[in-house]
Motif scaffolding. Sequence first.
Motif, short mmCIF file in Angstrom:
data_model
loop_
_atom_site.label_atom_id
_atom_site.label_comp_id
_atom_site.label_asym_id
_atom_site.label_seq_id
_atom_site.Cartn_x
_atom_site.Cartn_y
_atom_site.Cartn_z
N UNK A 14 0.74 -1.08 0.28
CA UNK A 14 -0.06 0.03 -0.17
C UNK A 14 0.79 1.43 -0.56
N UNK A 15 1.43 1.08 -0.86
CA UNK A 15 2.59 2.66 -1.44
C UNK A 15 1.99 3.74 -2.18
N UNK A 16 1.15 3.94 -2.89
CA UNK A 16 0.25 4.83 -4.04
C UNK A 16 0.67 4.62 -5.19
N UNK A 87 8.71 14.87 -9.88
CA UNK A 87 7.56 15.13 -9.12
C UNK A 87 6.95 13.96 -9.01
N UNK A 91 7.19 12.03 -5.57
CA UNK A 91 5.44 11.56 -4.59
C UNK A 91 5.74 10.16 -4.79
N UNK A 94 8.59 9.83 -1.48
CA UNK A 94 7.72 9.96 -0.65
C UNK A 94 6.97 9.17 0.10
N UNK A 95 6.00 8.56 -0.28
CA UNK A 95 4.78 7.74 0.14
C UNK A 95 5.55 6.22 0.35
N UNK A 98 7.43 6.10 3.60
CA UNK A 98 6.51 6.43 4.68
C UNK A 98 5.84 4.93 5.09
N UNK A 99 5.59 4.16 4.25
CA UNK A 99 4.93 2.99 4.68
C UNK A 99 5.80 1.96 5.41
N UNK A 101 8.75 2.65 6.56
CA UNK A 101 9.28 3.26 8.01
C UNK A 101 8.43 2.76 8.95
N UNK A 110 15.39 5.91 8.50
CA UNK A 110 15.51 6.80 8.37
C UNK A 110 16.25 7.91 8.88
N UNK A 113 15.57 9.07 4.78
CA UNK A 113 13.99 10.75 5.50
C UNK A 113 14.90 11.79 5.39
N UNK A 114 15.59 11.93 6.48
CA UNK A 114 16.35 13.19 7.24
C UNK A 114 16.92 14.07 6.11
N UNK A 117 13.72 14.73 2.17
CA UNK A 117 11.99 14.52 2.51
C UNK A 117 11.60 13.97 1.61
N UNK A 118 11.37 14.18 0.48
CA UNK A 118 11.09 12.93 -0.72
C UNK A 118 11.92 13.10 -1.87
N UNK B 5 7.86 17.62 2.81
CA UNK B 5 7.48 17.92 4.14
C UNK B 5 8.21 17.28 5.25
N UNK B 7 10.49 15.98 8.44
CA UNK B 7 10.35 14.34 9.00
C UNK B 7 9.53 14.39 9.79
N UNK B 90 -7.14 -0.19 0.04
CA UNK B 90 -6.68 -1.01 0.07
C UNK B 90 -4.72 -0.45 0.19
N UNK B 91 -5.15 0.72 -0.31
CA UNK B 91 -4.22 1.42 -0.81
C UNK B 91 -3.72 2.78 -0.11
N UNK B 93 -2.36 5.51 0.63
CA UNK B 93 -0.68 6.30 0.96
C UNK B 93 -0.70 7.58 0.90
#
Lengths: 221, 229
Positions: A14-16, A87, A91, A94-95, A98-99, A101, A110, A113-114, A117-118, B5, B7, B90-91, B93
Amino acid sequence: MNAMLLLLADSRLPAGGHAHSGGTEQAVASGAVHDVASLAAFLRGRLATAGLVAAGLAAAAVTASGAGWAELDAEADARTASPAQREAARTQGRLLLRVARRIWPAPALDELAAAVPSPHHPVVLGAVAAATGCSPRDAALAAAYNAVTGPATAAVRLLGLDPVEVHRLLAGLAPALEDTAATAASACAAGESARLPAHAAPALDLLAEQHIRTEVRLFIS
Amino acid sequence: MGGNHADHHHAPDGHGRALRLGIGGPVGSGKTALVAALCRTLGPSMRLGVVTNDIYTTEDADFLRRAGVLDPERISAVQTGCCPHTAIRDDIAANIDAVEGLEERFGPLDLVIVESGGDNLTATFSRGLADKQIFVLDVSGGDKVPRKGGPGVTTADLLLINKTDLAPLVGADLTVMSRDAAAVRDGKPVLFTSLREDRGAHSVAEWVTGLVHDWAHHHRAPAPTTSTA
């Protein structure tokens, strides 16, 4: 090859990724992709260019750390001419970060990400692959797989193609995916990120730029 | 979209963030009209954000921006790649990214509304995306729809049946809809309205206000410190 790689490459992660077509939506709109044969040509072209570039970056990210994150991300930028593609890649990156992590917590994620960020998606893919114990070649294979499976699914949705025919096409691409991963892994073994694959695909760049200017879009990219 | 964004991770238990309210339902049932009505009624007293999941590009977001019910910057559109239910179930994100993006840019917020793309009766929001959800039906789909059930009808925290003004024209019996909905919803609330006549959706706004106050009471405390921040 391990079970973590299967999870990471699975389209159900589930990461977009489901909302990206990698240029397929615009290729369908322009008529360039209209059946299984034209989809096959599109995917082969995509794999040989954007797919190989992504595979190289993902492989290199497996061993990256510290200042290497920003450097590798800059290499990804330099290989992505279209702002719309940059872009979309950021995107998705980044997604995924996030998932990942939450699913596979790791200090390296980590740190990435630091630092960025994207980050570009292949960079994150490689970092996550490393966090799950995968090799550079595994990461490259996941990137190559990702470069063709998402666009193939988009074509099924947009054109109503027979999904079994499309999966047969993907199975036929398997040796090319392996070759791409091997090429990418050996390029990154040289240890110099500037020497990673840098194949341009002007047609994909144009599709991405046309797509983002299209009023009616179903996919993000 | 796509800004860098900061962190930080929101605690999964919801501490320190806004209530996330999902609004789902079939195409044309009045989801966007409901979002506009809630913004109209709640906007003066709450800090709001809205995420729309358009099937086609930014149609709904543009409608809301034109309606002038909320600062356009506070409305974010997410594309769902032909699959509106995937993006809310389901996703999630891209939707989480949009919600957190709004909170980072405009936060703290009291309420973030996530409007699903028009879908079918099987659509439902993931608990990872929406803390509470409203399912919107309308009478013109026929008075049998509540009986057909589906997770939206049976499990949504609020079932809203819209366009009651059309009931006599389409031969829909509101008593039947009310009875059938109650039978499958195990006591959860059902409201009837006509958003064309009640442009502030006052009964729904009152229900949402209760949720927001309750949420703030339980989640506004500082987040517990975690090692993964």
